[in-house]
Design an enzyme around this catalytic site. Structure first.
Site, PDB file in Angstrom:
ATOM      1  CE  LYS A 128      -4.460   1.322   0.039  1.00 28.85           C
ATOM      2  NZ  LYS A 128      -5.316   0.698  -0.719  1.00 28.85           N
ATOM      3  CG  ASP A 168      -7.372   3.624  -1.070  1.00 25.99           C
ATOM      4  OD1 ASP A 168      -7.815   2.234  -0.814  1.00 25.99           O
ATOM      5  OD2 ASP A 168      -7.443   4.455  -0.139  1.00 25.99           O
TER       6      ASP A 168
HETATM    7  P1  NDP Z   1     -12.758   8.068  -3.028  1.00 25.61           P
HETATM    8  O1  NDP Z   1     -11.925   9.099  -2.852  1.00 25.61           O
HETATM    9  O2  NDP Z   1     -13.327   7.670  -4.349  1.00 25.61           O
HETATM   10  O3  NDP Z   1     -14.065   8.338  -2.335  1.00 25.61           O
HETATM   11  C1  NDP Z   1     -13.968   8.678  -0.640  1.00 25.61           C
HETATM   12  C2  NDP Z   1     -15.058   8.916  -0.223  1.00 25.61           C
HETATM   13  O4  NDP Z   1     -15.276   8.908   1.188  1.00 25.61           O
HETATM   14  C3  NDP Z   1     -15.612  10.444  -0.681  1.00 25.61           C
HETATM   15  O5  NDP Z   1     -16.889  10.617  -0.718  1.00 25.61           O
HETATM   16  C4  NDP Z   1     -15.067  11.069   0.552  1.00 25.61           C
HETATM   17  O6  NDP Z   1     -15.524  12.652   0.787  1.00 25.61           O
HETATM   18  C5  NDP Z   1     -15.128  10.243   1.730  1.00 25.61           C
HETATM   19  N1  NDP Z   1     -14.333  10.493   2.814  1.00 25.61           N
HETATM   20  C6  NDP Z   1     -12.841  10.075   2.570  1.00 25.61           C
HETATM   21  N2  NDP Z   1     -12.334  10.473   3.941  1.00 25.61           N
HETATM   22  C7  NDP Z   1     -12.942  10.606   4.681  1.00 25.61           C
HETATM   23  C8  NDP Z   1     -12.993  11.157   6.039  1.00 25.61           C
HETATM   24  N3  NDP Z   1     -11.929  11.160   6.838  1.00 25.61           N
HETATM   25  N4  NDP Z   1     -14.416  11.187   6.659  1.00 25.61           N
HETATM   26  C9  NDP Z   1     -15.462  11.186   6.091  1.00 25.61           C
HETATM   27  N5  NDP Z   1     -15.539  10.934   4.810  1.00 25.61           N
HETATM   28  C10 NDP Z   1     -14.376  10.803   4.063  1.00 25.61           C
HETATM   29  O7  NDP Z   1     -12.224   6.669  -2.556  1.00 25.61           O
HETATM   30  P2  NDP Z   1     -12.482   5.275  -2.586  1.00 25.61           P
HETATM   31  O8  NDP Z   1     -14.355   5.176  -2.915  1.00 25.61           O
HETATM   32  O9  NDP Z   1     -11.866   4.576  -3.705  1.00 25.61           O
HETATM   33  O10 NDP Z   1     -12.311   4.580  -1.309  1.00 25.61           O
HETATM   34  C11 NDP Z   1     -13.244   4.437  -0.278  1.00 25.61           C
HETATM   35  C12 NDP Z   1     -13.024   3.381   0.575  1.00 25.61           C
HETATM   36  O11 NDP Z   1     -13.040   1.904   0.052  1.00 25.61           O
HETATM   37  C13 NDP Z   1     -11.536   3.584   1.327  1.00 25.61           C
HETATM   38  O12 NDP Z   1     -11.475   2.958   2.497  1.00 25.61           O
HETATM   39  C14 NDP Z   1     -10.641   2.740   0.369  1.00 25.61           C
HETATM   40  O13 NDP Z   1      -9.577   2.044   0.973  1.00 25.61           O
HETATM   41  C15 NDP Z   1     -11.569   1.301   0.113  1.00 25.61           C
HETATM   42  N6  NDP Z   1     -11.237   0.672  -1.032  1.00 25.61           N
HETATM   43  C16 NDP Z   1     -11.258   1.166  -2.347  1.00 25.61           C
HETATM   44  C17 NDP Z   1     -10.944   0.461  -3.340  1.00 25.61           C
HETATM   45  C18 NDP Z   1     -10.986   1.116  -4.807  1.00 25.61           C
HETATM   46  O14 NDP Z   1     -10.932   0.323  -5.540  1.00 25.61           O
HETATM   47  N7  NDP Z   1     -11.040   2.196  -4.992  1.00 25.61           N
HETATM   48  C19 NDP Z   1     -10.575  -0.986  -3.056  1.00 25.61           C
HETATM   49  C20 NDP Z   1     -10.809  -1.417  -2.052  1.00 25.61           C
HETATM   50  C21 NDP Z   1     -11.184  -0.598  -0.732  1.00 25.61           C
HETATM   51  P3  NDP Z   1     -14.779  13.749   0.222  1.00 25.61           P
HETATM   52  O15 NDP Z   1     -14.951  13.725  -1.137  1.00 25.61           O
HETATM   53  O16 NDP Z   1     -15.308  14.727   1.088  1.00 25.61           O
HETATM   54  O17 NDP Z   1     -13.390  13.665   0.951  1.00 25.61           O
END
Ligand code: NDP
Length: 448
Positions: A128, A168
């Site tokens: 990671k 991510d």
């Molecule tokens: P994105 O950046 O596309 O979206 C993240 C979302 O979560 C946004 O809506 C963001 O809001 C919100 N968010 C992020 N940080 C915080 C925080 N500290 N508090 C509240 N809301 C938060 O990321 P992903 O959708 O790719 O990833 C989301 C989760 O899924 C993560 O935990 C990631 O590790 C996990 N994941 C992702 C994978 C992938 O293929 N993308 C694979 C496996 C797991 P804002 O825009 O306001 O920051």
């Protein structure tokens, strides 16, 4: 009892050596505590020091990332890549760009990734990386300059057969494109398989964008059907509105559920008629805007500041898809009081240890992240296969492979839980099934 003693000893060593790294220590405790019955049955793992080795990353790289903003001012961020475990294949795991990123968070994600990747059944190890850079509010040019500077160091440590990063939080197609372009320039090599999540025009795979969200729903659908339930007519609450949340919402809708809420880090929206996903895609994927802008399109919907209150909405299925630490014990109590049937994790470690315990004790079905959100990395591995064979598979082919992988992850986790004495505990089963394959590979390869 031998297993309990061994696990306690290792946890206490890890606590001393990684003092203050809360996220990493929580991930270690969650996994190790569920492995106790494995060591009772396989004392040979103890003799080979498997846990001592598995809790220590094989390599950690921390580096300076200087870049110049649109005002000509020098900015400096910190870059990370943790290569956790390569026993079953090249390191594989995403890059996260978010101001909260630190050593503890990257180590927790890399540790989890090792077992998640093992569960997919594909030959990929765990890694990671990321940076405390915040792409939010930056111009495309600033993001590009940052990505180029980040890659100017990272390229030395990655490669088709050594380490293959992906996206991510904060790293989507735009960032992967900038990083791949720069990698290609400085290496003078079209190593398409060195990054996954690429655009379709230059080696990306169909379904990769949808894979984590779709995979989460396929996994949860299997868990539901195993308990004579389905998504049809269920009310679903999903946190986040990024890549995972959007495509979980799309697939849940397709299966007949009604998703009534989504959030971002500022707050959450509630639409009792069901969220209109085309509007969300316009706001988030095209405009890079905020979730409250949904009210500009649907004035009858409700917006609430603060993202934690989302779990007060009554629903059957909760899919936390934003970030770690979203559901604590209090949130779990509210979900249970409101009759929740399933919590399935799209994000990594969104549910804390006390909340998981409470949900499981209350008979709520629980889909743990390392199993439920493995669809993204599984599809990334399918992207690597297509890159090395120089072929592209169609949407249906990749989607059906993804679905099979998710169903198998559920079945393998369920069977492992049964075999080790806790039928129905999918969290424990996923930890055990993921661990055993890595441990067996490490046993065969000697002390390295
Ligand atoms: P994105 O950046 O596309 O979206 C993240 C979302 O979560 C946004 O809506 C963001 O809001 C919100 N968010 C992020 N940080 C915080 C925080 N500290 N508090 C509240 N809301 C938060 O990321 P992903 O959708 O790719 O990833 C989301 C989760 O899924 C993560 O935990 C990631 O590790 C996990 N994941 C992702 C994978 C992938 O293929 N993308 C694979 C496996 C797991 P804002 O825009 O306001 O920051």
């Amino acid at each position: 009892m031998i297993g309990r003693k061994y696990v306690d000893e290792i946890i206490s060593k890890v606590e001393k050596r990684n003092f203050g790294e809360e996220e990493f220590l929580n991930a270690i405790k969650e996994v190790l505590n569920s492995l106790v019955p494995v060591f009772n049955k396989h004392p040979e793992y103890i003799e080979e020091g498997i846990l001592e080795r598995i809790v220590e990353p094989e390599r950690q790289i921390f580096f300076r990332v200087p870049w110049i903003d649109d005002n000509g001012k020098v900015q400096v961020n910190r870059g990370f890549r943790v290569q956790f475990n390569s026993a079953i294949g090249p390191y594989k795991g995403g890059l996260r760009f978010h101001p909260s990123v630190n050593q503890s968070i990257i180590k927790f994600l890399g540790f989890e990734q090792t077992f998640k990747n093992s569960l997919t059944g594909l030959p990929i190890g765990g890694g990671k990386g990321g940076s405390d850079f915040d792409p939010k509010g930056k111009s495309d040019r600033e993001v590009m300059r940052f990505c180029q500077s980040f890659m100017a160091e990272l390229y030395k440590h990655i490669g088709l057969d050594t380490d293959v990063p992906a996206g991510d939080i904060g790293v989507g197609a735009r960032e992967i494109g900038y990083m791949y372009g720069y990698y290609k320039k400085i290496k003078n090599a079209n190593d398409q398989g060195v990054l996954t999540g690429k655009g379709l025009a230059y080696g990306g795979s169909l379904v990769r964008k949808e894979a984590t969200g779709y995979g989460l729903v396929y996994f949860t659908e299997k868990m539901l059907s195993d308990n004579n339930l389905s998504f049809k007519d269920k009310t679903v609450v999903i946190s986040g509105s990024g890549n995972v949340a959007i495509y979980a919402c799309e697939k849940a809708n397709e299966l007949g559920a009604k998703v009534v809420a989504l959030s971002d880090s500022n707050g959450y929206i509630y639409d009792e008629n069901g969220i209109n996903l085309d509007i969300i895609k316009q706001i988030k994927e095209v405009n890079r805007g905020r979730i409250k802008e949904y009210l500009d399109y649907v004035p009858n919907a409700k917006y609430t500041e603060g993202f934690r209150g989302i779990w007060e909405i009554k629903c059957d299925i909760a899919l936390p898809c934003a970030t770690q630490g979203e559901i604590n014990k209090e949130a779990a109590e509210i979900l249970i009081k409101n009759g929740i049937k399933v919590v399935s994790e799209g994000a990594n470690m969104p549910t804390d240890l006390d909340a998981i315990e409470l949900l499981q004790k209350s008979g709520v079905m629980f889909g743990p992240a390392k199993a439920a959100n493995a669809g993204g990395v599984a599809c990334s591995a399918l992207e690597m296969s297509q890159n090395s064979s120089r072929l592209s598979w169609d949407f249906e082919e990749v989607d059906s492979k993804l679905k099979d992988i998710m169903v198998n992850i559920y079945i393998n986790s369920k069977n492992a839980a049964q075999e080790y004495g806790e039928p129905g505990n999918i969290l424990m089963g996923a930890n055990i099934a993921g661990f055993i394959k890595v441990a067996e590979a490490m046993m065969s390869q000697g002390i390295v």
